[in-house]
Design an enzyme around this catalytic site. Structure first.
Site, PDB file in Angstrom:
ATOM      1  N   ASP A  39       0.850  -1.189   0.000  1.00 25.47           N
ATOM      2  CA  ASP A  39       0.000   0.000   0.000  1.00 25.47           C
ATOM      3  C   ASP A  39       0.891   1.247   0.000  1.00 25.47           C
ATOM      4  OD1 ASP A  39      -3.214   0.544   0.948  1.00 25.47           O
ATOM      5  OD2 ASP A  39      -1.798   2.217   1.115  1.00 25.47           O
ATOM      6  N   ILE A  40       0.500   2.251  -0.749  1.00 18.64           N
ATOM      7  CA  ILE A  40       1.301   3.469  -0.881  1.00 18.64           C
ATOM      8  C   ILE A  40       1.292   4.293   0.411  1.00 18.64           C
ATOM      9  CG2 ILE A  40      -0.485   5.074  -1.725  1.00 18.64           C
ATOM     10  CD1 ILE A  40       1.498   5.813  -3.997  1.00 18.64           C
ATOM     11  N   ASN A  97     -12.947  -3.320   2.324  1.00 19.31           N
ATOM     12  CA  ASN A  97     -13.930  -2.245   2.438  1.00 19.31           C
ATOM     13  C   ASN A  97     -14.867  -2.310   1.245  1.00 19.31           C
ATOM     14  OD1 ASN A  97     -12.723  -1.113   4.784  1.00 19.31           O
ATOM     15  ND2 ASN A  97     -11.143  -0.169   3.509  1.00 19.31           N
ATOM     16  N   GLU A 105     -12.311   3.247  -1.317  1.00 13.32           N
ATOM     17  CA  GLU A 105     -11.905   4.393  -2.141  1.00 13.32           C
ATOM     18  C   GLU A 105     -11.518   4.003  -3.564  1.00 13.32           C
ATOM     19  OE1 GLU A 105      -8.970   6.539   0.180  1.00 13.32           O
ATOM     20  OE2 GLU A 105     -10.592   7.763   1.023  1.00 13.32           O
ATOM     21  N   VAL A 106     -11.023   2.790  -3.742  1.00 13.62           N
ATOM     22  CA  VAL A 106     -10.607   2.363  -5.081  1.00 13.62           C
ATOM     23  C   VAL A 106     -11.603   1.312  -5.586  1.00 13.62           C
ATOM     24  CG1 VAL A 106      -8.781   1.300  -6.452  1.00 13.62           C
ATOM     25  CG2 VAL A 106      -8.181   2.835  -4.571  1.00 13.62           C
ATOM     26  N   HIS A 110     -10.252  -5.274  -3.581  1.00 14.77           N
ATOM     27  CA  HIS A 110      -8.938  -5.525  -2.975  1.00 14.77           C
ATOM     28  C   HIS A 110      -9.112  -5.929  -1.525  1.00 14.77           C
ATOM     29  CE1 HIS A 110      -9.951  -1.245  -2.666  1.00 14.77           C
ATOM     30  NE2 HIS A 110      -9.362  -1.244  -1.489  1.00 14.77           N
ATOM     31  N   HIS A 112      -7.012  -5.822   2.064  1.00 12.74           N
ATOM     32  CA  HIS A 112      -5.864  -5.279   2.808  1.00 12.74           C
ATOM     33  C   HIS A 112      -5.328  -6.377   3.711  1.00 12.74           C
ATOM     34  CE1 HIS A 112      -6.825  -0.873   2.146  1.00 12.74           C
ATOM     35  NE2 HIS A 112      -8.018  -1.411   1.918  1.00 12.74           N
TER      36      HIS A 112
HETATM   37  P1  5GP Z   1      -9.822   1.328   0.216  1.00 14.75           P
HETATM   38  O1  5GP Z   1     -10.152   2.517   1.070  1.00 14.75           O
HETATM   39  O2  5GP Z   1     -10.392   1.448  -1.180  1.00 14.75           O
HETATM   40  O3  5GP Z   1     -10.162   0.023   0.869  1.00 14.75           O
HETATM   41  O4  5GP Z   1      -8.241   1.299   0.101  1.00 14.75           O
HETATM   42  C1  5GP Z   1      -7.527   1.808  -0.972  1.00 14.75           C
HETATM   43  C2  5GP Z   1      -6.054   1.734  -0.621  1.00 14.75           C
HETATM   44  O5  5GP Z   1      -5.302   1.930  -1.793  1.00 14.75           O
HETATM   45  C3  5GP Z   1      -5.597   2.787   0.392  1.00 14.75           C
HETATM   46  O6  5GP Z   1      -5.048   2.140   1.528  1.00 14.75           O
HETATM   47  C4  5GP Z   1      -4.556   3.606  -0.393  1.00 14.75           C
HETATM   48  O7  5GP Z   1      -3.459   3.999   0.409  1.00 14.75           O
HETATM   49  C5  5GP Z   1      -4.142   2.638  -1.484  1.00 14.75           C
HETATM   50  N1  5GP Z   1      -3.714   3.277  -2.715  1.00 14.75           N
HETATM   51  C6  5GP Z   1      -4.350   4.287  -3.371  1.00 14.75           C
HETATM   52  N2  5GP Z   1      -3.681   4.609  -4.486  1.00 14.75           N
HETATM   53  C7  5GP Z   1      -2.616   3.787  -4.542  1.00 14.75           C
HETATM   54  C8  5GP Z   1      -1.534   3.637  -5.473  1.00 14.75           C
HETATM   55  O8  5GP Z   1      -1.440   4.328  -6.488  1.00 14.75           O
HETATM   56  N3  5GP Z   1      -0.612   2.683  -5.197  1.00 14.75           N
HETATM   57  C9  5GP Z   1      -0.688   1.897  -4.099  1.00 14.75           C
HETATM   58  N4  5GP Z   1       0.276   0.982  -3.927  1.00 14.75           N
HETATM   59  N5  5GP Z   1      -1.689   2.001  -3.204  1.00 14.75           N
HETATM   60  C10 5GP Z   1      -2.627   2.941  -3.423  1.00 14.75           C
END
Ligand code: 5GP
Length: 126
Positions: A39-40, A97, A105-106, A110, A112
């Protein structure tokens, strides 16, 4: 911003771009069904994202529509990554999520994978 998990798949999402190699990622594992990368913005010493290679918006989409082989392959990949990272003995947490209340958010499904320290209670109260 959290996404609406009922929307159709968007091929421009950031994880689709990582899968296509358009954006770099720190890859930890890849096979026919899954890609795992750091994760970034890590929330724990180990914070890895595992994504299926197929086009699924969320856990809901994946669990409803993915063929059995893709589901099995993805689940096995998640377990493999956790073992390979040495997380089984100390323990770890999986999180998916979904949609607005889940704060997804994405819009590409996915999981985690968190570990590397005691992670505390599952949820904090707002
Ligand atoms: P969500 O809130 O959708 O469950 O988690 C999305 C995750 O993707 C977040 O923890 C965020 O830090 C990670 N993320 C967003 N953009 C990028 C990216 O460009 N590269 C990587 N490696 N992680 C990302």
């Amino acid at each position: 911003m959290p996404i609406d998990a009922t929307l159709p798949y968007d091929d421009a999402n950031i994880f689709a771009r990582i899968l296509r190699g358009e954006i770099p990622s720190k890859k930890v594992y890849e096979d026919e069904f899954a890609l795992a990368f750091h994760d970034i913005n890590p929330q724990a010493p180990t914070h890895i994202l595992v994504i299926p290679k197929g086009r699924y918006v969320s856990w809901d989409d994946f669990s409803a529509h993915a063929p059995d082989a893709e589901i099995a392959g993805f689940i096995r990949a998640v377990g493999h990554v956790a073992r390979e990272q040495g997380l089984v003995a100390p323990g770890y947490r999986l999180l998916a999520n979904v949609g607005a209340h889940g704060h997804q958010e994405v819009p590409h499904f996915h999981v985690h994978l968190f570990g590397g320290r005691p992670l505390g209670p599952m949820l904090t109260r707002p």
